[in-house]
Motif scaffolding. Structure first.
Motif, PDB file in Angstrom:
ATOM      1  N   SER A   1       8.956  -4.791   9.512  1.00  0.00           N
ATOM      2  CA  SER A   1      10.392  -5.045   9.367  1.00  0.00           C
ATOM      3  C   SER A   1      11.034  -4.112   8.343  1.00  0.00           C
ATOM      4  CB  SER A   1      10.623  -6.500   8.967  1.00  0.00           C
ATOM      5  OG  SER A   1      10.166  -6.755   7.646  1.00  0.00           O
ATOM      6  N   MET A   2      10.271  -3.656   7.363  1.00  0.00           N
ATOM      7  CA  MET A   2      10.826  -2.800   6.317  1.00  0.00           C
ATOM      8  C   MET A   2      10.659  -1.315   6.612  1.00  0.00           C
ATOM      9  SD  MET A   2       9.861  -4.646   2.711  1.00  0.00           S
ATOM     10  CE  MET A   2       8.110  -4.289   2.902  1.00  0.00           C
ATOM     11  N   PHE A   3       9.527  -0.953   7.214  1.00  0.00           N
ATOM     12  CA  PHE A   3       9.191   0.457   7.347  1.00  0.00           C
ATOM     13  C   PHE A   3       9.360   1.007   8.769  1.00  0.00           C
ATOM     14  CE2 PHE A   3       7.073  -0.747   3.467  1.00  0.00           C
ATOM     15  CZ  PHE A   3       7.062   0.392   2.686  1.00  0.00           C
ATOM     16  N   ILE A   4       9.178   0.172   9.769  1.00  0.00           N
ATOM     17  CA  ILE A   4       9.164   0.671  11.148  1.00  0.00           C
ATOM     18  C   ILE A   4      10.465   0.371  11.881  1.00  0.00           C
ATOM     19  CG2 ILE A   4       7.925   0.646  13.334  1.00  0.00           C
ATOM     20  CD1 ILE A   4       6.344   1.812  10.954  1.00  0.00           C
ATOM     21  N   GLU A   5      10.977  -0.846  11.747  1.00  0.00           N
ATOM     22  CA  GLU A   5      12.151  -1.246  12.514  1.00  0.00           C
ATOM     23  C   GLU A   5      13.461  -0.601  12.065  1.00  0.00           C
ATOM     24  OE1 GLU A   5      12.143  -5.478  12.449  1.00  0.00           O
ATOM     25  OE2 GLU A   5      10.246  -5.658  13.564  1.00  0.00           O
ATOM     26  N   PRO A   6      13.670  -0.316  10.771  1.00  0.00           N
ATOM     27  CA  PRO A   6      14.941   0.323  10.369  1.00  0.00           C
ATOM     28  C   PRO A   6      15.155   1.660  11.081  1.00  0.00           C
ATOM     29  CG  PRO A   6      13.836  -0.570   8.454  1.00  0.00           C
ATOM     30  CD  PRO A   6      12.859  -0.690   9.596  1.00  0.00           C
ATOM     31  N   ASP A   7      16.405   1.996  11.275  1.00  0.00           N
ATOM     32  CA  ASP A   7      16.769   3.195  12.023  1.00  0.00           C
ATOM     33  C   ASP A   7      16.788   4.418  11.090  1.00  0.00           C
ATOM     34  OD1 ASP A   7      17.628   4.988  13.904  1.00  0.00           O
ATOM     35  OD2 ASP A   7      19.719   4.324  13.871  1.00  0.00           O
TER      36      ASP A   7
ATOM     37  N   PHE B   1       8.686  10.845  -4.755  1.00  0.00           N
ATOM     38  CA  PHE B   1      10.103  10.956  -4.407  1.00  0.00           C
ATOM     39  C   PHE B   1      10.357  12.101  -3.435  1.00  0.00           C
ATOM     40  CE2 PHE B   1       9.740   9.311  -8.768  1.00  0.00           C
ATOM     41  CZ  PHE B   1      10.201   8.031  -8.540  1.00  0.00           C
ATOM     42  N   VAL B   2       9.368  12.986  -3.311  1.00  0.00           N
ATOM     43  CA  VAL B   2       9.425  14.057  -2.318  1.00  0.00           C
ATOM     44  C   VAL B   2       8.632  13.662  -1.075  1.00  0.00           C
ATOM     45  CG1 VAL B   2       8.813  16.452  -1.817  1.00  0.00           C
ATOM     46  CG2 VAL B   2       9.740  15.845  -4.054  1.00  0.00           C
ATOM     47  N   ALA B   3       7.387  13.215  -1.291  1.00  0.00           N
ATOM     48  CA  ALA B   3       6.501  12.916  -0.167  1.00  0.00           C
ATOM     49  C   ALA B   3       7.070  11.821   0.737  1.00  0.00           C
ATOM     50  CB  ALA B   3       5.127  12.511  -0.678  1.00  0.00           C
TER      51      ALA B   3
ATOM     52  N   ILE C   1      11.425   7.558   3.848  1.00  0.00           N
ATOM     53  CA  ILE C   1      11.339   6.097   3.921  1.00  0.00           C
ATOM     54  C   ILE C   1      12.446   5.490   3.065  1.00  0.00           C
ATOM     55  CG2 ILE C   1       9.906   4.078   3.408  1.00  0.00           C
ATOM     56  CD1 ILE C   1       7.454   5.783   3.814  1.00  0.00           C
ATOM     57  N   PRO C   2      13.193   4.551   3.585  1.00  0.00           N
ATOM     58  CA  PRO C   2      14.279   3.943   2.793  1.00  0.00           C
ATOM     59  C   PRO C   2      13.774   3.397   1.467  1.00  0.00           C
ATOM     60  CG  PRO C   2      14.392   3.230   5.083  1.00  0.00           C
ATOM     61  CD  PRO C   2      13.114   3.981   4.945  1.00  0.00           C
ATOM     62  N   ILE C   3      14.529   3.633   0.416  1.00  0.00           N
ATOM     63  CA  ILE C   3      14.141   3.142  -0.904  1.00  0.00           C
ATOM     64  C   ILE C   3      14.048   1.627  -0.908  1.00  0.00           C
ATOM     65  CG2 ILE C   3      15.063   2.814  -3.248  1.00  0.00           C
ATOM     66  CD1 ILE C   3      15.795   5.742  -3.266  1.00  0.00           C
ATOM     67  N   SER C   4      14.896   0.973  -0.139  1.00  0.00           N
ATOM     68  CA  SER C   4      14.839  -0.489  -0.087  1.00  0.00           C
ATOM     69  C   SER C   4      13.472  -0.964   0.371  1.00  0.00           C
ATOM     70  CB  SER C   4      15.921  -1.025   0.853  1.00  0.00           C
ATOM     71  OG  SER C   4      15.770  -0.485   2.157  1.00  0.00           O
ATOM     72  N   ALA C   5      12.846  -0.239   1.312  1.00  0.00           N
ATOM     73  CA  ALA C   5      11.512  -0.608   1.792  1.00  0.00           C
ATOM     74  C   ALA C   5      10.459  -0.348   0.716  1.00  0.00           C
ATOM     75  CB  ALA C   5      11.175   0.165   3.058  1.00  0.00           C
ATOM     76  N   ARG C   6      10.538   0.814   0.095  1.00  0.00           N
ATOM     77  CA  ARG C   6       9.548   1.168  -0.920  1.00  0.00           C
ATOM     78  C   ARG C   6       9.607   0.205  -2.104  1.00  0.00           C
ATOM     79  NH1 ARG C   6      10.924   7.201  -2.199  1.00  0.00           N
ATOM     80  NH2 ARG C   6      12.610   7.137  -0.666  1.00  0.00           N
ATOM     81  N   TYR C   7      10.832  -0.091  -2.555  1.00  0.00           N
ATOM     82  CA  TYR C   7      10.975  -0.979  -3.716  1.00  0.00           C
ATOM     83  C   TYR C   7      10.502  -2.386  -3.389  1.00  0.00           C
ATOM     84  CZ  TYR C   7      13.220  -2.985  -7.904  1.00  0.00           C
ATOM     85  OH  TYR C   7      13.471  -3.619  -9.103  1.00  0.00           O
ATOM     86  N   ARG C   8      10.920  -2.901  -2.243  1.00  0.00           N
ATOM     87  CA  ARG C   8      10.501  -4.240  -1.840  1.00  0.00           C
ATOM     88  C   ARG C   8       8.983  -4.332  -1.702  1.00  0.00           C
ATOM     89  NH1 ARG C   8      13.182  -9.072  -2.252  1.00  0.00           N
ATOM     90  NH2 ARG C   8      15.405  -8.742  -1.920  1.00  0.00           N
TER      91      ARG C   8
ATOM     92  N   SER D   1      22.755   4.584   0.491  1.00  0.00           N
ATOM     93  CA  SER D   1      22.420   6.008   0.528  1.00  0.00           C
ATOM     94  C   SER D   1      22.695   6.704  -0.797  1.00  0.00           C
ATOM     95  CB  SER D   1      23.201   6.695   1.640  1.00  0.00           C
ATOM     96  OG  SER D   1      24.604   6.552   1.428  1.00  0.00           O
ATOM     97  N   SER D   2      23.616   6.177  -1.595  1.00  0.00           N
ATOM     98  CA  SER D   2      23.983   6.853  -2.844  1.00  0.00           C
ATOM     99  C   SER D   2      22.784   6.965  -3.781  1.00  0.00           C
ATOM    100  CB  SER D   2      25.121   6.099  -3.531  1.00  0.00           C
ATOM    101  OG  SER D   2      25.419   6.682  -4.791  1.00  0.00           O
ATOM    102  N   TYR D   3      22.079   5.856  -4.000  1.00  0.00           N
ATOM    103  CA  TYR D   3      20.920   5.871  -4.899  1.00  0.00           C
ATOM    104  C   TYR D   3      19.802   6.708  -4.310  1.00  0.00           C
ATOM    105  CZ  TYR D   3      17.220   4.111  -7.982  1.00  0.00           C
ATOM    106  OH  TYR D   3      16.182   4.004  -8.884  1.00  0.00           O
ATOM    107  N   SER D   4      19.612   6.601  -3.007  1.00  0.00           N
ATOM    108  CA  SER D   4      18.586   7.399  -2.346  1.00  0.00           C
ATOM    109  C   SER D   4      18.846   8.885  -2.514  1.00  0.00           C
ATOM    110  CB  SER D   4      18.520   7.036  -0.863  1.00  0.00           C
ATOM    111  OG  SER D   4      17.570   7.825  -0.195  1.00  0.00           O
ATOM    112  N   GLU D   5      20.072   9.285  -2.291  1.00  0.00           N
ATOM    113  CA  GLU D   5      20.413  10.700  -2.448  1.00  0.00           C
ATOM    114  C   GLU D   5      20.255  11.144  -3.899  1.00  0.00           C
ATOM    115  OE1 GLU D   5      21.031  12.973  -0.173  1.00  0.00           O
ATOM    116  OE2 GLU D   5      20.624  11.445   1.344  1.00  0.00           O
TER     117      GLU D   5
END
Length: 808
Positions: A357-363, A381-383, A387-394, A439-443
């Protein structure tokens, strides 16, 4: 097991007489080992898991090894690298190479059991020598040519002196003691020079029954047990996970890489208890899994025997040639569960769906997989920027205790260099994920990838001073950029408030953690445990990720001194960042006062850093304070905010009767000299009149003026600020002392500690209440504590390590 041909009559007589005398030796004039014992013949001592011999090993032999031997021979710092916690470790044997060498100028070759070599022949090529017989397999030679047997026999024939405290002229004690690692051919000289150094070293001998059992086992060729076949239901879950982790599309492959780099140290197990439900955290602890697994990268696909790829770090290039094909596999871990390295992490169908739900399903799209060039692979942060930061943090946040425990229970069995950068007692809170979404924090983090570089890009052999200057400059640039980003996102002013804190989604006890440091080891537990501490951290995604990669993924215990010191130096930045984040929840005057207090007598360089931090705070928080003690008030507000999520496992009031609470709670008021006299970790057993027992841990938290001194921690010690914390249950992996008494003597015990002024007072207290390492009660007390641990905390219970037991 086959035995080779008949021995010469002369040799039979010699060996028989020596064994009857209790001291077998290979030091016969005119005879070498080949003449005496036959040629070397290496073979697998593991019998089929369903054989009678395997059952005997599990039922009779292994418990003795675990309770009497693994207590000192279970971690990387086991004497002579002899790990007796598994059949593979016993067959691998011992080495004269010292893992923890604080002056190593060049990185050494890793010697991780089950990874860096997979056959006994390979270990012999790495200069490991046998401790059980690898020559002619006869009863006499199996004993005479076994270092293990002769060490046990040496202790049986030379028991500990009757004195309560061992004479330091007779015994070399302490972590940095010189090690003697004799081979079989060197045992005669060892026995002559050190008759009191039999095994268990500086501890009571085995009982007659234990000695007989191990002697008979060694005499019979030391047969052990091969891994059992997994039950169908467990094997099906293994197959499901290996299938999921080896999907071939880029999104799955990048996800699997991220998961592996965060799970490679985990003690994985299968269970169906709900993952993120507060009640399930207690329920999950009521049963102990039968099977444990490690996630590895293998050169072989699912369905074939696992062949681990022996890279130094989880993000290193697997170097598999043109194809570059490797597979993520769940490798069964049959070794004894050792508390220092045990990090349970649950797998289930719910866990897999959670990851999906966090890593595969998001678009989102992964156009190209990152390579293994160090500039990429050592920088998460490069590698993993796709992957969305929300997924990594969660992913890290939902199991924050495990995530933080990684840098406590990793391969750093002796981690003063890595750990003298943190306080002895502090609380950790986390930033609410929704504040870091979008996207702001991710960027922003993508733009800061160069400034967020970690020392791992320098690998395991590196310099010190130039890197410190470089990373100090990079960290300052990151703080400046973060400040600019915050001003842009929050025009005018930023108003920090308690809404910044993650509340565990109203069910997850990982929302607050407590860390205790015990000089060169440490412990992480859920909840706000103990007295309000001097410091606290507030951790966001980027800080949590950097801590993991700095102290878990990239830390190399076999690296040179430059690598290890750079790791410690960089952790200075991360600690100050976490503390500064917490300080932003306090008014300006209190921030400045606390920063000055936490960093007394520090260098101009650090003070400049602190000023830089304070300049980045845009405004006082939107939190109303009503007292003259804002920090304590803030702690109270946070505990109230998280009251439904906080874990009370280590809350004294929840585990003792009111009368006992009033007595034991006095230990939490002990400060200064009395606290300084106490060991880092003590385990107290109170025997009740009904025949039951309660176990407590007493911790000494050491005071420091600051934690920025690299190699001179003692210069920053403030013993007057030492204090004790007592908690119910077992906390920590390396007890220094044991106390045991009946519950009606608890007040006497507490008074003895409260009134302690010097070493003589401590010795008198031990005379009355202690179970010293020389005590006739030592092993029975040890067994009782292990049984209590297994009964009351079966998921987390592991074998405690006695390498730090005191002698006073």
């Amino acid at each position: 097991m086959k035995f080779s041909g008949a021995l010469p009559r002369r040799l039979k007589i010699i060996l028989a007489s020596l064994l009857l005398a209790g001291c077998a030796t290979a030091g016969f004039i005119g005879m070498n080992e080949d003449e005496l014992f036959g040629k070397t013949q290496i073979f697998d001592h593991k019998l089929s898991a369903d054989s009678h011999g395997a059952a005997y090993y599990h039922q009779e032999v292994q418990p003795i090894l675990e309770n009497r031997c693994v207590v000192c021979h279970g971690c990387y710092d086991a004497p002579c690298q002899l790990k007796l916690s598994s059949a593979d470790g016993i067959m691998r044997g011992a080495s004269k190479q010292v893992v923890y060498n604080g002056t190593r100028l060049l990185a050494s070759e890793p010697t991780r059991l089950g990874i860096d070599a997979t056959t006994i022949e390979e270990w012999r090529a790495k200069d490991f020598f046998p401790v059980i017989n690898e020559r002619n397999q006869t009863s006499a030679i199996n004993m005479a040519n076994s270092v293990l047997y002769r060490m046990l026999a040496l202790k049986a024939n030379n028991p500990l002196p009757a004195d309560d405290i061992l004479d330091e002229d007779d015994f070399s004690l302490g972590l940095n003691r010189p090690q003697e690692c004799p081979t079989s051919s060197e045992m005669h000289a060892y026995e002559e020079d050190h008759p009191l150094w039999g095994m268990p070293y500086a501890l009571p001998a085995l009982s007659a029954n234990e000695y007989s059992t191990l002697s008979g086992w060694i005499k019979g060729g030391a047969p052990m047990a091969a891994s059992p076949k997994l039950p169908k239901d467990i094997q099906q879950q293994v197959d499901d996970w290996e299938s999921f982790l080896n999907e071939t599309d880029n999104k799955h492959r990048l996800t699997a890489r991220y998961v592996y780099e965060h799970w490679f140290l985990a003690s994985l197990y299968f269970a169906d208890t709900p993952l993120f439900n507060k009640d399930s955290y207690g329920t999950a602890n009521t049963e102990r899994p039968r099977f444990w697994f490690k996630l590895v990268r293998s050169a072989t696909p699912p369905g074939f025997p696992i062949k681990p790829i022996p890279t130094r770090r989880p993000y290193d290039d697997p170097q598999l040639g043109i194809s570059g094909q490797f597979y993520y596999r769940l490798m069964p871990d049959d070794s004894s569960v050792v508390a220092k390295t045990h990090m349970p992490y649950q797998l289930s169908s719910e866990r897999m769906e959670w990851i999906r739900s966090m890593f595969i399903e998001p678009d989102y799209e992964v156009k190209e997989l990152p390579g293994y060039d160090t500039d990429i692979s050592a920088n998460p942060f490069v590698a993993f920027e796709d992957i969305p930061i929300s997924a990594r943090y969660r992913f890290m946040l939902e199991e924050a205790e495990y995530t933080i425990t990684g840098f406590i229970k990793g391969p750093v069995c002796r981690g003063q260099v890595a750990l003298n950068v943190i306080d002895d007692h502090f609380w950790v809170f986390f930033v609410e994920p929704k504040h870091l979404s979008g996207s702001s924090y991710s960027e922003f983090l993508k733009s800061q990838s160069d400034n967020l570089k970690l020392p791992g890009t320098e690998e395991s052999a590196t310099g010190i001073v130039t890197n410190w200057i470089k990373y100090s400059w990079l960290h300052d640039k990151y703080l400046d950029a973060l400040n600019a980003w915050l001003i842009d996102r929050f025009p005018g002013e930023r108003r920090q408030s308690l809404s910044m804190l993650w509340r565990g989604d109203d069910h997850n006890p990982n929302a607050a953690l407590t860390i205790f440091r015990h000089f060169d080891s440490s412990t992480v537990v859920k909840g706000t445990v103990g007295q309000p501490p001097k410091t606290a951290w507030l951790v966001d995604y980027s800080l949590l990720e950097r801590i993991h990669y700095l102290l878990v993924a990239e830390f190399d215990v076999f690296g040179n001194i430059g690598h290890q010191l750079n790791t410690r130096l960089y952790m200075d930045f991360l600690r100050m960042e976490g503390e500064h984040n917490f300080l932003t929840l306090l008014p300006h005057d209190e921030r400045v006062r606390l920063a000055n207090y936490w960093y007394r007598d520090t260098s101009e360089r650090v003070r400049k850093h602190l000023v830089n931090y304070e300049e980045h705070v845009l405004a006082d928080p939107a939190i109303e304070y009503k007292t003259d003690h804002p920090k304590l008030e803030l702690f109270g507000k946070i505990q109230t905010l998280l009251k439904d999520e906080l874990d009370n496992k280590y809350t004294l009031a929840d585990h003792v009767l009111p009368g006992e609470l009033s007595v034991l709670n006095r230990l939490n008021s002990v400060r200064g000299r009395a606290a300084t006299e106490m060991p880092e970790i003590s385990i107290l057993t109170l025997d009740n009149m009904n025949g039951s027992s309660q176990v407590f841990t007493i911790l000494r938290n050491s005071g420091h003026s600051n934690l920025t001194g690299l190699l001179y921690e003692e210069n920053n010690r403030l013993p007057a600020e030492d204090y004790l914390t007592i908690v119910p249950g077992i906390l920590g992996s390396y007890p220094s002392a044991f106390y045991r008494l009946t519950s009606f003597r608890a007040e006497e015990f507490v008074n003895a500690i409260v009134n302690m002024q010097d070493d003589d007072d401590y010795e008198k207290m031990m005379d009355r209440f202690g179970v010293r390492r020389t005590s006739e009660r030592f092993w029975q007390n040890s067994d009782d504590i292990r049984h209590w641990y297994s009964q009351h905390d079966p998921l987390n219970a592991g074998i405690l390590d006695y390498n730090r037991l005191e002698n006073r």
